[in-house]
Design a protein around this motif. Structure first.
Motif, PDB file in Angstrom:
ATOM      1  N   VAL A 157       0.903  -1.122  -0.139  1.00 52.14           N
ATOM      2  CA  VAL A 157       0.011  -0.091  -0.169  1.00 52.14           C
ATOM      3  C   VAL A 157       0.848   1.279  -0.061  1.00 52.14           C
ATOM      4  CG1 VAL A 157      -1.667   1.241   1.418  1.00 52.14           C
ATOM      5  CG2 VAL A 157      -1.951  -1.156   1.159  1.00 52.14           C
ATOM      6  N   THR A 158       1.924   1.116   0.751  1.00 51.83           N
ATOM      7  CA  THR A 158       2.687   2.502   0.944  1.00 51.83           C
ATOM      8  C   THR A 158       3.626   2.765  -0.133  1.00 51.83           C
ATOM      9  OG1 THR A 158       3.080   2.062   3.234  1.00 51.83           O
ATOM     10  CG2 THR A 158       4.901   3.541   2.195  1.00 51.83           C
ATOM     11  N   GLU A 159       4.192   1.504  -1.065  1.00 50.53           N
ATOM     12  CA  GLU A 159       4.595   1.598  -2.265  1.00 50.53           C
ATOM     13  C   GLU A 159       3.652   2.273  -3.427  1.00 50.53           C
ATOM     14  OE1 GLU A 159       8.063   0.460  -4.631  1.00 50.53           O
ATOM     15  OE2 GLU A 159       7.650   0.249  -2.451  1.00 50.53           O
ATOM     16  N   VAL A 160       2.597   1.821  -3.279  1.00 50.55           N
ATOM     17  CA  VAL A 160       1.510   2.346  -4.355  1.00 50.55           C
ATOM     18  C   VAL A 160       1.334   3.849  -4.237  1.00 50.55           C
ATOM     19  CG1 VAL A 160      -0.797   1.962  -5.224  1.00 50.55           C
ATOM     20  CG2 VAL A 160       0.667   0.015  -4.793  1.00 50.55           C
ATOM     21  N   PHE A 161       1.027   4.135  -2.934  1.00 52.01           N
ATOM     22  CA  PHE A 161       0.738   5.471  -2.704  1.00 52.01           C
ATOM     23  C   PHE A 161       2.090   6.460  -3.132  1.00 52.01           C
ATOM     24  CE2 PHE A 161       0.653   9.246  -0.439  1.00 52.01           C
ATOM     25  CZ  PHE A 161      -0.952   9.768  -0.133  1.00 52.01           C
ATOM     26  N   ILE A 162       3.326   6.277  -2.581  1.00 52.47           N
ATOM     27  CA  ILE A 162       4.307   7.154  -3.091  1.00 52.47           C
ATOM     28  C   ILE A 162       4.750   6.679  -4.658  1.00 52.47           C
ATOM     29  CG2 ILE A 162       6.772   7.131  -2.759  1.00 52.47           C
ATOM     30  CD1 ILE A 162       6.459   6.046   0.041  1.00 52.47           C
ATOM     31  N   ASN A 163       4.454   5.770  -5.235  1.00 53.72           N
ATOM     32  CA  ASN A 163       4.499   5.740  -6.671  1.00 53.72           C
ATOM     33  C   ASN A 163       3.556   6.668  -7.210  1.00 53.72           C
ATOM     34  OD1 ASN A 163       3.913   4.307  -9.371  1.00 53.72           O
ATOM     35  ND2 ASN A 163       5.776   3.571  -8.836  1.00 53.72           N
TER      36      ASN A 163
END
Length: 886
Positions: A157-163
């Motif tokens: 989830v964090t990876e997708v948000f930042i991306n």
């Protein structure tokens, strides 16, 4: 070692035991296996607050049928399970628990204290639905069970948000959102349910500044006028052209607002003048942006009026509405009130009317993400079953707005954004920054909000496989093969998984979307708490067993269509299981001790009944595979029912009984082989639909190769068994037997009475067929002997005739009836009916009855008389006919 089947079918004695056996043997476990083709399904993750309901039962049964089918076909079949943290629903449950047990509020315990209690609640109650799923027979790989807030999934989830943030596809802005005053959080457009309700149009006069003129507007929500910042008219509307650019005085607030021109206004609708409230209406918000109007939010998060609402501050929106109407009336500014039905948006969780309002939130920019998801359906990479639901998907994406992803909750994935308390800089990061990159200040605070639950669910097909790590499971099992879900979740979930998979995996998340309908009650109503018509699948399982429930949900079910749940259908499913159980016991009791025969040892002694059932089995295997491949699981279940009940149990078992009980060993062996071969195969075909009974029966059959049916090889269509001539012969014989049985039933012939069958045939093939099947006529049609005649002249004039292809069959009436006994029976029936008619006549001629009885009761008696007279007429005709023949 085989086990013995008890006399009575009782699913409660073995279903739990069998499920434990499957788990102990790791039969549900899927591994990366280069030697096998993968097949994967992700389970739509039920909420940890949830309890298994009929919607789950249908959804899970359909998935389990597919995964068991593919597992038996030799695929490495993964059914990926897991549960969803369900931000709003879980937070409500935990808040209630804190209030009831501790007498405290959410704010009293603070964020950390609240989250500590929420995790404890999840640990205590979150696994309940998993245990309930096991009761249904779900063959998920539980070793891979995931939770949307697991460490790995949270990392995704964090990876997708930042991306997305770094690509400019996530932004923070002050935009119009849907606000739930009860849940006290924003919700997305997909979470707003619209319902038509009776309302009103209030026509209000807005005075033109420094003039005696007024502009009349019409509104369904007078309370929002407190936040009006303009009145809009169509630029081509001659009625208002002279007012464009002038100033109005907003009633009650005495604030000056402009008259603006905008094509959004439809001159024919209402008065043709529209109040513009940018902070409390989605369309007005867009108009406000075009004209750079100020935004005035006049409500608090509980939908009470705030300080910008003047003297109405502190009132609920509905109390404010009443007071505003009263005040306008007193000022002479209320022109009229018209009744008006309109769609009202409600929170899908609590049914509270949603309040549109501007708010500083996080959004996903949808247009760039929507296009690849649209293309994937249009070019066929994602196929919907039924195809019509592709239109629903495309319509939503074609008209999609930016997605509000922030929620004013504590339970969920906290937004990875940090604010410098010194300069206001926003930093999006996986971990809390030690200092501000802009001013070097060290006072950093993380955003209080969490992400929309669907933000994490959108990643489910690949986050559950270990992404963002490039795991071997991601490489092997992604993309998944099919998503099974209801049509009501296309907006919430299917769309979001599609664009997320394409953005981050560069492939579609699933190849097929298999849509099913809703399970409704017997009257066709949606099951709900308010109606009290919900049916608990666990209660059904405790009474009827999981197999009966599953088969009930499957038979008659067609993709995309709602279904009605009838208890009678459940009884039928249990009776079907009982029929199969008893048939198996019969087969087992009629097998010889020792090793069972092989095909090559018995094939030469096959009867036409053996060839016929083998042919039918081959057709069935082909049909079931075709139906399953098209997701026509209801059709497949219906065909299995018909074959097992009618062709195998009612016909074939009866046809082979003389050979089983006879002295001819070769014939007995061929019958035993065919009985067990067909039984094994129908058990395999039925296993995905009714897994428990098929597994229990499987262990009792001495000829089975695999220890458990769940890992048995799926049946193959084999043309070498096909015998066209034998099937044609058998069809003719069965047709003749059915006709003889019907005649005997119509004439009330007792089963013990035997009759000659006289045959006049047009060719030798028919004669050979009748002779070859003579034992079937004797066993199943009460035939004492068969006489082949060359001429109809030899047939008694009163013989009953039956026409089949290529022959005419006759049964002498003397053989069917004992005339004296039949006359005696008909005389008794005649006397009884005459008595009934006399009784009804007595009632209908009784003035006391006619004067006091309700019309419906009188009509009922009249109908009875008609019925009895018709029955008497039939008896008299039959009596005269038999007396004449006798």
């Amino acid at each position: 070692m085989t086990k013995t089947l008890p006399k009575n079918y009782n699913p409660l004695e073995f279903e739990d035991k069998i499920y434990q056996e499957w788990e102990d043997n790791n039969y549900f476990k899927a591994e990366v296996n280069p030697d096998k083709k993968p097949y994967s399904i992700v389970l739509p993750p039920p909420n940890i607050t949830g309890q298994l309901h009929m919607g789950h039962a249908l959804d899970h049964t359909l998935q389990d049928v597919l995964i068991r089918w593919k597992r038996m076909q030799g695929y490495e079949a993964l059914w990926q399970p897991g549960t969803d943290h369900a931000s709003i629903a879980t937070e409500v449950k935990v808040v209630e628990k804190i209030r009831e047990e501790e007498g405290l509020s959410k704010l009293d315990v603070g964020r950390e204290g609240f989250l500590d209690r929420a995790w404890k609640w999840k640990d205590e109650y979150g696994g309940r639905i998993v245990e309930q799923m096991k009761k249904l027979g779900d063959s998920c790989d539980w070793s891979r069970e995931r939770f949307t807030m697991d460490e790995t999934l949270s990392k995704a989830v964090t990876e997708v948000f930042i991306n997305l943030y770094e690509k400019g596809l996530i932004y923070r802005g002050n935009r119009i959102i849907n606000w739930c005053p009860e849940c006290k959080t924003s919700i997305s457009d997909a979470e707003v349910e619209h319902e038509e309700k009776a309302g009103h149009f209030w026509h209000i006069k807005y005075p033109v500044k420094d003039s005696d003129e007024f502009v009349e507007i019409a509104t369904t929500r007078p309370e929002t006028m407190l936040g009006d910042t303009a009145v809009a008219v169509n630029p081509d509307d001659e009625r208002y052209k002279h007012l464009i650019g002038k100033t109005l005085i907003l009633p009650l607030m005495n604030r000056e607002i402009p008259v603006i021109a905008d094509d959004y206004v439809e001159p024919e609708f209402g008065t043709g003048a529209v109040k513009i409230t940018p902070s409390h209406d989605p369309n007005d918000f867009e108009v406000g942006l075009r004209h750079e109007l100020p935004q005035i939010v006049v409500m608090k998060d509980d939908a009470t009026i705030n300080e910008k609402g003047g003297k109405y501050e502190g009132l609920s929106r509905y109390d404010a509405r009443k007071q505003i109407i009263k005040d306008l009336e007193e000022l002479g500014l209320l022109v009229k009130i018209k009744e008006h039905n309109h769609n009202v948006g409600q929170c899908y969780r609590c049914n509270t009317v949603v309040e549109p309002m501007t708010s500083l939130q996080w959004f996903v920019k949808m247009e760039p993400l929507a296009k690849p998801a649209i293309d994937a359906v249009r070019d066929g990479r994602i196929k919907f079953v039924p195809e019509r639901y592709a239109k629903t998907y495309l319509h939503w994406l074609d008209n999609i707005k930016d997605w509000c992803i922030s929620r004013q909750l504590w339970w969920g994935h906290r937004i990875p954004a940090y604010y410098c308390q010194d300069c206001g800089e926003v930093i999006v990061s996986k971990t809390a920054p030690e200092a501000c990159g802009k001013c070097n200040g060290s006072s950093m605070k993380q955003d209080e909000d969490v992400l929309d639950t669907w933000f994490s669910s959108a990643l489910w097909p690949f986050s559950t496989l270990g992404w963002p790590e490039q795991t071997k499971e991601v490489d092997y099992f992604y993309p998944t093969d099919v998503l099974v879900t209801g049509y009501d979740i296309i907006f919430f979930w299917v769309v979001r998984m599609a664009f997320s998979g394409l953005e981050f995996m560069k492939e579609v998340p699933f190849k097929h979307v298999f849509i099913h309908g809703i399970v409704r009650d017997a009257e066709g109503r949606k099951m709900s708490k308010s109606l009290g018509n919900g049916i608990d699948p666990l209660e059904i399982i405790s009474q009827y067993g999981a197999d009966a429930l599953r088969f009930t949900l499957l038979t008659g079910n067609s993709p995309g269509n709602d279904m009605r749940f009838h208890i009678e259908k459940l009884e039928s499913s249990r009776n079907f299981a009982n029929k199969l159980w008893n048939a198996t016991r019969f087969v087992l009791m009629n097998l010889d001790e020792g090793e069972q025969p092989k095909l090559e040892e018995v094939k030469a002694d096959f009867s036409m009944a053996d060839h016929w059932i083998m042919n039918k089995l081959n057709y069935l295997i082909k049909d079931i595979n075709d139906n399953m491949g098209k997701f026509e699981l209801g059709l497949a279940a219906g065909k299995l029912y018909d074959f097992i009940w009618s062709e195998y149990c009612d016909w074939y078992i009866e046809l082979v009984k003389p050979r089983l009980y006879g002295e001819d060993v070769a014939k007995r062996k061929s019958a035993q082989y065919t009985l067990t071969f067909v039984l094994e195969n129908i058990l395999k075909l039925l296993h995905p639909f009714m897994p428990f009974i098929t597994e229990e029966i499987w262990g009792s059959i001495p000829t089975t190769k695999e220890s458990h049916i769940i890992v048995a090889q799926w049946p193959q269509h084999d043309e070498t068994y096909y015998q066209e001539e034998a099937e044609e012969k058998m069809i003719m014989i069965m047709s003749a037997i059915k006709n003889i049985r019907n005649i005997r039933a119509e004439m009330n012939v007792v089963p013990s009475r035997k009759a000659k069958l006289q045959v006049v045939a047009t060719n030798d093939l028919v004669i050979d067929t009748i002779n070859e099947g003579s034992q079937y006529f004797t066993t199943l049609a009460g035939v004492s002997e068969i006489q082949i005649l060359s001429d109809k002249d030899e047939i008694p004039s009163d013989a009953v005739s039956i026409v089949v292809e290529g022959a005419e069959l006759f049964i002498p009436l003397d053989d069917l009836l004992d005339f004296e006994k039949e006359i005696e029976r008909l005389e008794k029936e005649k006397k009884k009916l005459e008595g009934e008619i006399k009784r009804v006549d007595g009632k209908l001629s009784n003035q006391g009855f006619l004067s006091k009885a309700p019309e419906s009761l009188i009509e009922e008696e009249k109908q009875k008389k008609i019925k009895f007279e018709q029955m008497l007429k039939t008896v008299l005709e039959r009596l005269i006919s038999i007396q004449n023949r006798g």
